[in-house]
Design an enzyme around this catalytic site. Structure first.
Site, PDB file in Angstrom:
ATOM      1  N   ALA A  28       0.819  -1.228   0.000  1.00 35.32           N
ATOM      2  CA  ALA A  28       0.000   0.000   0.000  1.00 35.32           C
ATOM      3  C   ALA A  28       0.849   1.272   0.000  1.00 35.32           C
ATOM      4  CB  ALA A  28      -0.931  -0.003   1.209  1.00 35.32           C
ATOM      5  N   THR A  32       0.277   5.622  -1.598  1.00 36.66           N
ATOM      6  CA  THR A  32      -0.045   6.788  -0.729  1.00 36.66           C
ATOM      7  C   THR A  32       0.233   8.093  -1.475  1.00 36.66           C
ATOM      8  OG1 THR A  32       2.167   6.751   0.250  1.00 36.66           O
ATOM      9  CG2 THR A  32       0.400   5.586   1.441  1.00 36.66           C
ATOM     10  N   PHE A  39      -2.111   0.991   5.431  1.00 36.60           N
ATOM     11  CA  PHE A  39      -2.789   0.341   6.562  1.00 36.60           C
ATOM     12  C   PHE A  39      -2.056   0.583   7.876  1.00 36.60           C
ATOM     13  CE2 PHE A  39      -5.885  -1.788   4.033  1.00 36.60           C
ATOM     14  CZ  PHE A  39      -5.269  -1.972   2.790  1.00 36.60           C
ATOM     15  N   GLN A  88       0.443  -6.586  -3.370  1.00 36.54           N
ATOM     16  CA  GLN A  88      -0.621  -6.866  -2.393  1.00 36.54           C
ATOM     17  C   GLN A  88      -1.771  -5.884  -2.581  1.00 36.54           C
ATOM     18  OE1 GLN A  88       1.457  -7.823   1.705  1.00 36.54           O
ATOM     19  NE2 GLN A  88       2.598  -6.232   0.602  1.00 36.54           N
ATOM     20  N   HIS A 108      -3.800 -10.092  -3.470  1.00 40.02           N
ATOM     21  CA  HIS A 108      -5.005  -9.850  -2.672  1.00 40.02           C
ATOM     22  C   HIS A 108      -6.171  -9.430  -3.549  1.00 40.02           C
ATOM     23  CE1 HIS A 108      -2.133  -9.134   0.961  1.00 40.02           C
ATOM     24  NE2 HIS A 108      -2.243 -10.392   0.629  1.00 40.02           N
ATOM     25  N   CYS A 134     -17.867 -21.685 -16.781  1.00 41.77           N
ATOM     26  CA  CYS A 134     -17.708 -23.003 -16.128  1.00 41.77           C
ATOM     27  C   CYS A 134     -18.855 -23.268 -15.158  1.00 41.77           C
ATOM     28  CB  CYS A 134     -16.369 -23.062 -15.379  1.00 41.77           C
ATOM     29  SG  CYS A 134     -16.438 -22.380 -13.723  1.00 41.77           S
ATOM     30  N   ASN A 197      11.073   1.634   2.015  1.00 41.59           N
ATOM     31  CA  ASN A 197       9.905   1.676   2.886  1.00 41.59           C
ATOM     32  C   ASN A 197      10.156   2.628   4.048  1.00 41.59           C
ATOM     33  OD1 ASN A 197       7.218   0.396   3.160  1.00 41.59           O
ATOM     34  ND2 ASN A 197       7.991  -0.032   5.225  1.00 41.59           N
TER      35      ASN A 197
HETATM   36  N1  APR Z   1       7.270   6.008   0.636  1.00 42.65           N
HETATM   37  C1  APR Z   1       7.856   5.001   1.337  1.00 42.65           C
HETATM   38  N2  APR Z   1       7.190   4.219   2.218  1.00 42.65           N
HETATM   39  C2  APR Z   1       5.865   4.472   2.393  1.00 42.65           C
HETATM   40  C3  APR Z   1       5.186   5.510   1.709  1.00 42.65           C
HETATM   41  C4  APR Z   1       5.954   6.289   0.792  1.00 42.65           C
HETATM   42  N3  APR Z   1       5.407   7.295   0.084  1.00 42.65           N
HETATM   43  N4  APR Z   1       3.878   5.516   2.118  1.00 42.65           N
HETATM   44  C5  APR Z   1       3.761   4.523   3.024  1.00 42.65           C
HETATM   45  N5  APR Z   1       4.945   3.890   3.186  1.00 42.65           N
HETATM   46  C6  APR Z   1       5.210   2.716   4.005  1.00 42.65           C
HETATM   47  C7  APR Z   1       4.611   2.759   5.396  1.00 42.65           C
HETATM   48  O1  APR Z   1       5.543   3.321   6.309  1.00 42.65           O
HETATM   49  C8  APR Z   1       4.367   1.273   5.690  1.00 42.65           C
HETATM   50  O2  APR Z   1       5.480   0.697   6.380  1.00 42.65           O
HETATM   51  O3  APR Z   1       4.555   1.645   3.359  1.00 42.65           O
HETATM   52  C9  APR Z   1       4.251   0.623   4.312  1.00 42.65           C
HETATM   53  C10 APR Z   1       2.861   0.090   4.021  1.00 42.65           C
HETATM   54  O4  APR Z   1       2.634  -0.993   4.889  1.00 42.65           O
HETATM   55  P1  APR Z   1       1.123  -1.445   5.165  1.00 42.65           P
HETATM   56  O5  APR Z   1       0.294  -0.250   5.406  1.00 42.65           O
HETATM   57  O6  APR Z   1       1.193  -2.534   6.200  1.00 42.65           O
HETATM   58  O7  APR Z   1       0.645  -2.048   3.771  1.00 42.65           O
HETATM   59  P2  APR Z   1       0.932  -3.494   3.186  1.00 42.65           P
HETATM   60  O8  APR Z   1       2.309  -3.945   3.558  1.00 42.65           O
HETATM   61  O9  APR Z   1       0.608  -3.429   1.739  1.00 42.65           O
HETATM   62  O10 APR Z   1      -0.166  -4.417   3.942  1.00 42.65           O
HETATM   63  C11 APR Z   1      -0.293  -5.748   3.504  1.00 42.65           C
HETATM   64  O11 APR Z   1      -2.268  -5.961   4.877  1.00 42.65           O
HETATM   65  O12 APR Z   1      -4.265  -5.065   5.588  1.00 42.65           O
HETATM   66  C12 APR Z   1      -3.695  -5.978   4.734  1.00 42.65           C
HETATM   67  O13 APR Z   1      -4.612  -6.764   2.730  1.00 42.65           O
HETATM   68  C13 APR Z   1      -4.011  -5.623   3.304  1.00 42.65           C
HETATM   69  O14 APR Z   1      -2.618  -5.885   1.341  1.00 42.65           O
HETATM   70  C14 APR Z   1      -2.654  -5.377   2.674  1.00 42.65           C
HETATM   71  C15 APR Z   1      -1.736  -6.168   3.585  1.00 42.65           C
END
Ligand code: APR
Length: 232
Positions: A28, A32, A39, A88, A108, A134, A197
């Site tokens: 995710a 952003t 999340f 994801q 997902h 099917c 990240n």
């Molecule tokens: N640049 C760098 N890092 C970023 C940025 C950005 N612009 N924006 C957000 N982040 C980082 C956040 O700090 C966070 O550590 O991206 C990470 C996103 O992690 P999550 O919010 O946990 O998302 P994700 O890893 O995709 O979650 C996996 O969890 O809720 C379920 O099904 C949902 O697919 C999702 C799964």
């Protein structure tokens, strides 16, 4: 740009230049900068829920556009430096940015797609289809907690993670399995691990290269440097 960041971007460009089988893995965090919430980031959906806060008001998911991070991955695909993309995310932004469906696993699901629970075939929601040839009744392709992941996408993700010599995580906290098994499979196969990240991940200690900066500040300049290294 900070010297240290510049040096790490140069290192990433060189790793991509040398890589024979680069595989990317997104969460995710790559969306952003398009205006969608993640999340577990500081303002993430689950972070706010755990504080008793509603999700931050943002743009509806089907009105946002791919950002420079998505477009950098699409550029790498054009340069032959994205062998496979494991995501994801369900926001459809990778397909919208031009990633080839045959090079993408949406572990997902995808908000714009329906899936047949019997044969696994997917159809665009806009097709108006409700049943599969099917005989299965089409349902949302988005995977909820506890539901099994799409078999084909999962199989391809393991296969390409094991073939990778460079595995780049972009915007994921790497806490949800089996998706988060993929960087482990890549490491077992001897791949070098890069993590871009802003937040911590359980794989940080295994990363050969780590960026805490925003994806939009890392991927686009790295692709520009790679183009120069490739004589573009
Ligand atoms: N640049 C760098 N890092 C970023 C940025 C950005 N612009 N924006 C957000 N982040 C980082 C956040 O700090 C966070 O550590 O991206 C990470 C996103 O992690 P999550 O919010 O946990 O998302 P994700 O890893 O995709 O979650 C996996 O969890 O809720 C379920 O099904 C949902 O697919 C999702 C799964």
């Amino acid at each position: 740009m900070k010297k240290d960041l510049q040096e790490r971007i140069e290192t990433l460009a060189k790793l991509l230049f040398k890589s024979r089988y680069p595989v990317f893995f997104t969460g995710a965090g790559i969306s952003t900068e398009s205006g969608l919430p993640d999340f577990r980031g500081p303002d993430g959906m689950w972070t706010r829920r755990d504080k008793g806060l509603p999700p931050k008001p943002g743009s509806p998911w089907d009105s946002v556009e791919p950002n420079s991070g998505h477009l950098a991955l699409a550029e790498l695909q054009k340069m032959g430096k994205l062998k496979f993309l494991i995501s994801q995310n369900v926001d459809n932004l990778h397909l919208k940015s031009g990633i080839r469906p045959d090079l993408l696993a949406e572990l997902h699901g995808n908000l714009t797609k329906l899936r047949c629970p019997r044969c696994g075939e997917t159809y665009g929601k806009s097709s108006g289809k409700t049943t599969c040839p099917c005989g299965g009744t089409l349902t949302s392709s988005v995977v909820d907690f506890g539901q099994s992941l799409p078999e084909k996408d999962l199989f391809l993700s393991y296969e390409h993670s094991r073939k990778s010599d460079l595995f780049v995580v972009v915007g994921s906290s790497l806490v949800v399995t089996p998706a988060a098994d993929m960087p482990r499979e890549a490491l077992r196969a001897g791949a070098q691990l890069v993590i871009i990240n802003a937040g911590n991940t359980p794989f940080d200690r295994y990363a050969h290269l780590r960026f805490w900066e925003k994806i939009g500040e890392v991927l686009p300049p790295a692709v520009q440097r790679l183009k120069i290294l490739m004589g573009g």
